[in-house]
Write a protein that holds these residues in place. Structure first.
Motif, short mmCIF file in Angstrom:
data_model
loop_
_atom_site.label_atom_id
_atom_site.label_comp_id
_atom_site.label_asym_id
_atom_site.label_seq_id
_atom_site.Cartn_x
_atom_site.Cartn_y
_atom_site.Cartn_z
N LEU A 135 0.80 3.07 4.62
CA LEU A 135 0.02 2.06 3.88
C LEU A 135 -1.45 2.27 4.19
N SER A 136 -1.81 3.55 4.42
CA SER A 136 -3.13 3.81 4.98
C SER A 136 -4.22 4.03 3.94
N ASN A 137 -3.96 3.75 2.68
CA ASN A 137 -5.08 3.71 1.74
C ASN A 137 -4.88 2.54 0.78
N THR A 138 -5.93 2.19 0.07
CA THR A 138 -5.88 0.95 -0.69
C THR A 138 -4.98 1.07 -1.92
N GLN B 283 3.71 5.58 8.80
CA GLN B 283 2.32 5.78 9.25
C GLN B 283 1.87 7.25 9.14
#
Lengths: 344, 405, 333
Positions: free
Chosen positions: B106-109, B140
């Motif tokens: 979920l590491s980018n918008t 992750q």
């Protein structure tokens, strides 16, 4: 070129020290910096324009400021691995809490200062009073701080703070004589460097070096070792916070902003001749080394070296900067020692 | 302490010899090296040398960009291209099913936006009694973690269907095949899975189409011989590689000079890279492979006091808003974020015995200048990281669910 | 010699027991928490996942423990893991015939890098933190320049081996335990093993007692490289391909150091145990597993990890007797 001479002409009392120090690792860095700058100007003549050069200096300001903070910790005999986490946390705080409301700048900056104070104090107290090695203590606080930051933002922070707040990283003073354009970040940097120089000449700085050199002796001499080192950690946390304010201005909010800065800072501090383990090293050499690293990376970009080689270059620099002086040192010692001590 | 251990100097000289030769040996041979010979910076790499370029996929996606999709254009997340369908009679459940979702990150918008849409879609399907529970694991950005996550789901043996958003196709292929072997439906979405055992692959047209859309806009607005700076997020991620491969192909055909940089999507690096390019010479256009990179690129021109050239982005609101406010020549290709809800809808359909496309291709409609105002107005009050193609206007919780920080 | 062995045993015993006590408490708490969430902790599926999660990190931590015992660190492990994975998969290219060649290439290259670390730390006397950081950066530059994304293909036997289980215990985990046992024996039964404790405890005293200080340092770093290489092979067996990022994605450098320290090792060297490190890894893996079952946001894992290592090390530091035993206390030093 202009900067190296500027340092020597503007602050006369330092002239003698620079001259004498050029033969030490901490002094040789200025020669290296000068050579790298010549290379940079050759490959990119447009940087010879003072305004352009000041912009270049301005964008390296965050990493230089981080190196400055790391210097205090390393010279006191410890290490700070929490800087990138603090930068990320502060950038997110600025982005989310200030938002588009300029009236919130002051309270949020105060909150950021409070956070820096708390994390720095925590790092210091854990390391000194609780005797947790600084590697572990600052790694632990880094995990906690970055974990909370990303938890609160779901993993990908976004949303820049109001433009007036970002001016400090983006704007500057135009039409300054000689320089042309002076970014605010270079002014921040200059002020911090002067403050650091003054601080290192005051009793605090002297004692900090003494603690790094021999903590036991310093304690026996009546100094408060834990408070000296803790102040070094607090200074480091504040340096990270100021770097974060400049960075959020320059680049805006992003999950990767500030990533890996502490390792570049550690590299720079060591390259500047500061001894890991503390007790020796000049603050200006550390700054110059950080700047030299940035110049080198830009130079590599201009020459056309693939950016993926960048870490490898950093690695070679670390090993050479540390290995070569050690080799020379041990060789000299072994010659003197061999006469009166059997080999091994 | 240091140096007290006496050593013969010769040993150390030899040591550096060993070190040096090791470095040489390592550089000389790189088994399985997959970079080709393309240098990254400055030397005008060509599309034909790009190992990621595949003419067949390029042509397919180029055609699909403008193809007619089956279904109502008002609900693009339900549209698809005609093709083979999956028989759902065997996957029909008589009870609400449990869905296990292995998420790459979920590491980018874009992923965050899609994840919110997916959770709101879940509420609908739960209230309809189709899905009981969605158990999600976030890897992750780690291949190893994702394989462990998928294996955990398989070992626990209580999933009625799997949704997998792979981190990297090849590395997760084995785990995806193990999931397929359970006999339960497996839905892959976003990046491919490096295998074709899955029940259905949900994705919007693709990386090539994205690259064609954005690069064609630049080619149309920059005259021949112009200089384009391409900002690439990371090597080796297939979605990004495809966007770049297609764009490179278009630029080459249009006779544009291209300089590409890997930035890691670090805004500070993007800004300094562009500042250097601006200082060196003219920049006629900036192409990015991820919308997040466009805003710092625009700022680099502002800070240098130069007019902003053509800068493409993506349908992320930070870019759309900067485009509107600063009035440069922009273009927003889209990689539809609503595919996150489609993946869940696909599972819901299978549970209800409704057939779904085997290769569920969703439309991918870019935002050109004349649709900019509409896109901004439709997303008033959304955060900067929000994507206009989130596709959740009809879901419960709109708009507040997407407005959380 | 017997007195020395007993002394070594004594130092190993105390904190290790605490570590496993913590592990048991965490596991029980996990079972209760999982039950309240309507799920189970002690299922075969979950235990298999838990053991799998400990395998790669466990291999890395064996080497890291040796290095930490000597007062050094190995920050290059994540890049060695990645290097091993791309070399193995790159040489194997999916062919059964290249299995041995692939494994050998990976293992030799990893050990060589460990050896270089050891030479830099042991002979040139560069601080271990800096030397391994430098070598790690060099390897990462090599990886990212030559490889982009997943590469190569593992031999089918290796993939099959990676999937083998005895009951719910993966065979790779058994392999990890075997490595641990072998190193355990090396550490307590061989001269170099003894020297590891001696040099880590006090290099000056060790040197004056006739120990060649560089030897254990070089051996420990080389072994750390070797075990990181083996960890890379396990990764290839699991993923089927090599990946230049898999090591840094796993964060094996800081995680292994954290586990070793949680296991009771002292960063300054001289104290620590392999079983303790394994306990540290089990604690981390259990917490990860619980948080996964509870579907807690994974970023909170980092918060929990951070708090645990700080608290644990602070507690150990508080309890620890003076690091240098009184001169006439025990016969060991």
């Amino acid at each position: 070129m202009t900067t190296t001479t500027r340092f020597t002409t503007e602050r006369r009392p330092l002239l003698a020290r620079v001259g004498r120090g050029l033969r030490t690792p901490g002094g040789a860095i200025f020669v290296l910096l000068a050579i790298l700058l010549v290379g940079l100007f050759l490959y990119n003549p447009s940087l010879g324009d003072p305004g352009q050069f000041m912009r270049f200096l301005g964008r390296t300001a965050p990493i230089l400021i981080v190196a400055l903070g790391q210097y205090f910790v390393i010279v006191s005999g410890e290490i700070d691995l929490s800087m990138a986490a603090i930068i990320a946390a502060q950038v997110v705080l600025a982005g989310n809490l200030i938002g588009q409301d300029a009236s919130r700048i002051l309270p949020v900056v105060l909150l950021m200062a409070l956070l820096a104070l708390v994390v720095g104090l925590l790092n210091g107290v854990l390391t000194t009073l609780f005797r947790v090695p600084s590697f572990i203590a600052t790694l632990g606080t880094a995990l906690v701080v970055s974990g909370i930051t990303f938890y609160a933002t779901g993993g990908a922070p976004s949303g820049n703070p109001v433009d007036s707040f970002r001016e400090i990283g983006r704007g500057g003073i135009d039409k300054v004589p000689v320089f042309g354009f002076v970014p605010y970040s270079t002014i921040v940097l200059a002020v911090l460097v002067v403050l650091a120089l003054v601080l290192m000449r005051r009793p605090f700085g002297r004692m900090l070096l003494a603690v790094g050199d021999n903590a036991r002796m310093t304690a026996l001499a009546g100094a408060s070792v834990w408070w000296l080192r803790t102040r070094a950690f607090i200074l480091s946390a504040f340096a990270s916070t100021i770097a974060a304010i400049v960075l959020v201005g320059y680049a805006g909010v992003s999950p990767v902003v500030g990533q890996g800065y502490q390792f570049i800072a550690i590299t720079a501090v060591i390259l500047g001749g500061v001894v890991l383990g503390g007790g020796r090293g000049w603050v200006l050499s550390a700054i110059a080394a950080a700047f030299a690293l940035e110049v080198l990376f830009s130079l590599l970009d201009f020459i056309g070296v693939q950016s993926t080689w960048r870490p490898a270059v950093q690695g070679v620099i670390i090993l050479v900067a540390l290995g070569v002086p050690l080799l020379r040192f041990t060789r000299r010692r072994s010659q003197t020692l061999r006469s009166n001590r059997p080999n091994k | 302490m240091k140096g007290k251990f006496v050593q013969k100097p010769r040993t150390k000289t030899m040591l550096f010899g060993v070190l040096g030769s090791l470095v040489l040996v390592l550089t000389a041979c790189a088994p399985g090296s997959n970079t080709g010979t393309t240098p990254n910076t400055g030397t005008g790499s060509t599309a034909s040398a790009n190992p990621s370029f595949d003419q067949k996929t390029f042509d397919t996606e180029n055609a699909q960009r403008t193809a007619t999709f089956t279904g109502d254009p008002a609900t693009p997340w339900l549209q698809y291209l005609p093709g083979a369908m999956v028989d759902a009679s065997k996957t029909k459940l008589d009870h609400p099913g449990k869905v296990c979702f292995s998420n790459a990150a979920l590491s980018n918008t874009w992923r965050q936006t899609g994840w919110i849409t997916m959770q709101q879609q879940l509420k609908v399907l739960q209230s309809q009694g189709v899905i009981s529970k969605l158990e999600a694991r976030n890897a992750q950005d780690s291949d190893d973690t994702q394989v462990a996550d998928i294996d955990y789901f398989i070992n626990e043996n209580n999933c009625d269907a799997y949704i997998i958003a792979p981190n990297s196709p090849k590395a997760t292929a084995g785990a995806v095949e193990r999931a397929c072997a359970t006999g339960k439906p497996v839905i892959i979405f976003d990046r491919g899975a490096g295998t074709d055992c899955e029940t259905s692959f949900v994705h919007s047209v693709g990386g090539y189409a994205w690259g064609i859309d954005s690069a064609s806009f630049i080619a149309a607005n920059v005259k021949k011989g112009g200089h384009v700076v391409a900002l690439r997020t990371a090597p080796g991620v297939d979605v990004f590689e495809q966007r770049w491969a297609a764009a490179q192909h278009i630029f080459e055909k249009a006779g544009l000079k291209v300089t590409d940089y890997l930035t890691g999507a670090d805004p500070a690096k993007i800004k300094s890279t562009l500042s250097d390019e601006i200082a060196k010479g003219t920049v006629d256009a900036v192409w990015v492979d991820l919308g997040d990179q466009a805003v710092p690129a625009v700022e680099a021109f502002e800070d240098a006091g130069k007019p902003i050239p053509v800068v493409t982005g993506e349908d992320v609101l930070s870019y759309l808003r900067a485009w509107k406010a600063k009035g440069f020549k922009g273009f927003a290709p889209v990689y539809s974020a609503y595919q996150w809800r489609t993946a869940l809808i696909a599972v819901g359909d299978l549970f209800q015995g409704k057939e779904i496309p085997k290769d569920w291709v969703l439309p991918q409609v870019p935002v050109p200048a004349d649709k900019l105002d509409a896109a901004i107005n439709a997303n008033k009050g959304m955060p900067d990281g929000h994507y206009a193609s989130f596709g959740g206007e009809d879901l419960p919780g709109y708009p507040t669910a997407w407005q959380k920080p | 010699m017997n007195g020395r062995t007993a002394a070594v045993r004594r130092t190993l015993g105390s904190t290790t027991a605490t570590v496993y006590a913590i592990f048991v408490v965490v596991a029980i708490a996990g079972a209760i928490l999982a039950a309240t969430a309507g799920s189970a902790f002690f299922t075969e599926g979950n235990l298999e996942s838990l053991l799998t999660a400990t395998t790669v990190l466990g291999l890395v931590a064996i080497g890291q423990t040796l290095v930490v015992l000597l007062g050094s660190l190995d920050l290059s492990v994540p890049f060695v893991v990645s290097l091993s994975s791309v070399l193995a998969a790159g040489v194997m290219l999916g062919s059964a015939d290249n299995l041995v060649a692939g494994i050998l290439t990976a293992v030799v290259a990893s050990t060589l890098i460990g050896l270089v670390n050891g030479l830099l730390v042991g002979l040139v006397k560069i601080n271990g933190f800096i030397a391994t950081l430098g070598i790690g950066l060099i390897v990462s530059g090599y990886l990212f320049t030559n490889y982009q994304g997943s590469t190569g293909q593992a031999s089918p036997q290796l993939v099959a081996f990676g999937g083998l289980t005895l009951g719910f215990v993966p065979v790779t985990t058994i392999l990890m335990f075997a490595c641990l046992a072998i190193v355990m024996v090396l550490l307590t039964r061989t001269r170099t093993g003894m020297h590891v404790f001696a040099v880590g405890g006090d290099p000056e005293v060790a040197r004056m007692s006739g120990v060649r200080n560089a030897v254990p340092v070089i051996v420990a770093h080389a072994l750390s490289g070797l075990f990181a290489g083996l960890a890379g092979l396990v990764v290839v067996a699991r993923l089927g391909v090599g990946s230049p990022q898999v090591g840094s994605q796993g964060g094996y450098d800081l995680l292994s150091i954290a586990a070793v320290v949680l296991g009771g090792a002292v960063l300054a060297g001289g104290r620590g145990s392999l079983w303790g490190s394994l306990g540290g890894i089990l604690i981390f893996a259990t917490i990860d597993s619980i948080l996964g079952i509870l579907q807690v946001n994974p970023y909170l894992k980092d918060v929990v990890r951070g708090v645990i290592i700080i608290v644990a090390v602070a507690v150990y530091a508080r309890r620890s007797v003076p690091r240098r035993p009184a001169r006439f206390g025990g016969g060991a030093r």
